[in-house]
Design an enzyme around this catalytic site. Structure first.
Site, short mmCIF file in Angstrom:
data_model
loop_
_atom_site.label_atom_id
_atom_site.label_comp_id
_atom_site.label_asym_id
_atom_site.label_seq_id
_atom_site.Cartn_x
_atom_site.Cartn_y
_atom_site.Cartn_z
N ARG A 22 0.83 -1.20 0.00
CA ARG A 22 0.00 0.00 0.00
C ARG A 22 0.87 1.25 0.00
O ARG A 22 1.97 1.26 0.55
CB ARG A 22 -0.88 0.03 1.24
CG ARG A 22 -1.72 -1.21 1.47
CD ARG A 22 -2.42 -1.11 2.81
NE ARG A 22 -3.16 -2.33 3.12
CZ ARG A 22 -3.82 -2.52 4.26
NH1 ARG A 22 -3.80 -1.58 5.20
NH2 ARG A 22 -4.47 -3.65 4.48
N ARG A 52 8.80 8.12 6.42
CA ARG A 52 8.52 9.55 6.66
C ARG A 52 8.98 9.98 8.05
O ARG A 52 9.39 11.14 8.24
CB ARG A 52 7.03 9.81 6.47
CG ARG A 52 6.60 9.72 5.01
CD ARG A 52 5.10 9.55 4.85
NE ARG A 52 4.36 10.64 5.47
CZ ARG A 52 3.04 10.62 5.66
NH1 ARG A 52 2.34 9.55 5.29
NH2 ARG A 52 2.43 11.65 6.21
N ASP A 99 0.20 5.34 1.17
CA ASP A 99 -0.79 6.11 1.92
C ASP A 99 -1.35 7.27 1.10
O ASP A 99 -0.89 7.55 -0.02
CB ASP A 99 -0.16 6.66 3.20
CG ASP A 99 0.24 5.55 4.16
OD1 ASP A 99 -0.42 4.50 4.16
OD2 ASP A 99 1.20 5.76 4.91
#
Length: 244
Positions: A51, A199, A53
């Site tokens: 995935r 991140r 985001d």
């Protein structure tokens, strides 16, 4: 039956992420509908390497699907792209062994986080960069980034919301690169990542670059001590490639 491997590029700005959701506009939905149009059906279910985001981009997302129809990979790319929005494209298609799995066959992924240093906003960079207003100590960020390489417990770099078990992950390389025009790239490769791990690692390095934290603080974070810093915005992150 044929198994088809797709490489997909997209700008994630206007999507709710990769994964299909009931009340969202996902990249997966867009590609599945486009495949359905190409094969003259409602949709074709695809399975991705992982995935991304909300707001995260990809140059090399990988997915696979299985079909009982004959496929010309080149024509598939052209036809599917006609039904996709401008922000998404299938850049490559190939017929693969039926044992190939986009997720479980992957051995590593490379992400790149992009920032630019400027006191004023630059619209042409804003789409996939995060703005930082003052110069950063890139040499110190690079030195601290080397601490992430290897196998560590990254519990202090995981945001809540993940259902993954275990927090130990292996980073194969982590590079910090500065360009003359003020752009700074963080490039990281690993076998798997926790929720928002990349991140958050970049967020801590940015604080190191500002002088708020130092190399000892990074060591403490790897020992499980949670420090106060912001998760970097999604728009600066791109899934560059998946390796098999």
């Amino acid at each position: 039956m044929q198994r088809i491997k797709l490489t997909i590029e997209y700008v994630g700005t206007n999507f709710c992420g990769w994964q299909s959701q009931k009340n969202g506009n996902s990249v997966q939905d867009a590609v599945e509908r486009a495949l359905g149009k190409y094969f003259d059906c409602d949709f074709v279910r695809i399975y991705a390497a992982g995935r991304t985001d909300v707001g995260v981009h990809a140059k090399g997302q990988v997915a696979h699907f299985t079909t009982d129809k004959e496929v010309n990979p080149y024509k598939l790319c052209l036809g599917v792209n006609l039904a996709l929005p401008e922000s998404v494209a299938v850049t490559n298609a190939e017929i693969v062994d039926d044992r190939f799995d986009a997720r479980f066959s992957a051995v590593s992924k490379t992400y790149r986080y992009r920032i630019y240093v400027s006191p004023v906003r630059k619209p042409t960079l804003d789409v996939n960069h995060t703005q930082v207003y003052k110069s950063l100590d890139v040499a110190e960020m690079k030195r601290c980034a080397e601490l992430f390489i290897g196998e560590h417990d990254f519990a202090a770099f995981q945001n809540t919301g993940s259902n993954l078990k275990g927090t130990v992950r292996k980073i194969n390389f982590f590079d910090v690169e500065q360009h003359d025009d003020g752009r700074i790239y963080f490039t990281v490769n690993g076998s798997a990542f926790l929720y928002n791990q990349v991140r958050n690692m970049c967020g801590l390095l940015a604080e190191v670059g500002k002088g708020k934290y130092n190399i000892n603080d990074v060591k403490n974070a790897l020992d499980g001590i949670r420090l106060k810093f912001k998760t970097m915005p999604a728009k600066g992150l791109t899934l560059e490639a998946v390796y098999y």
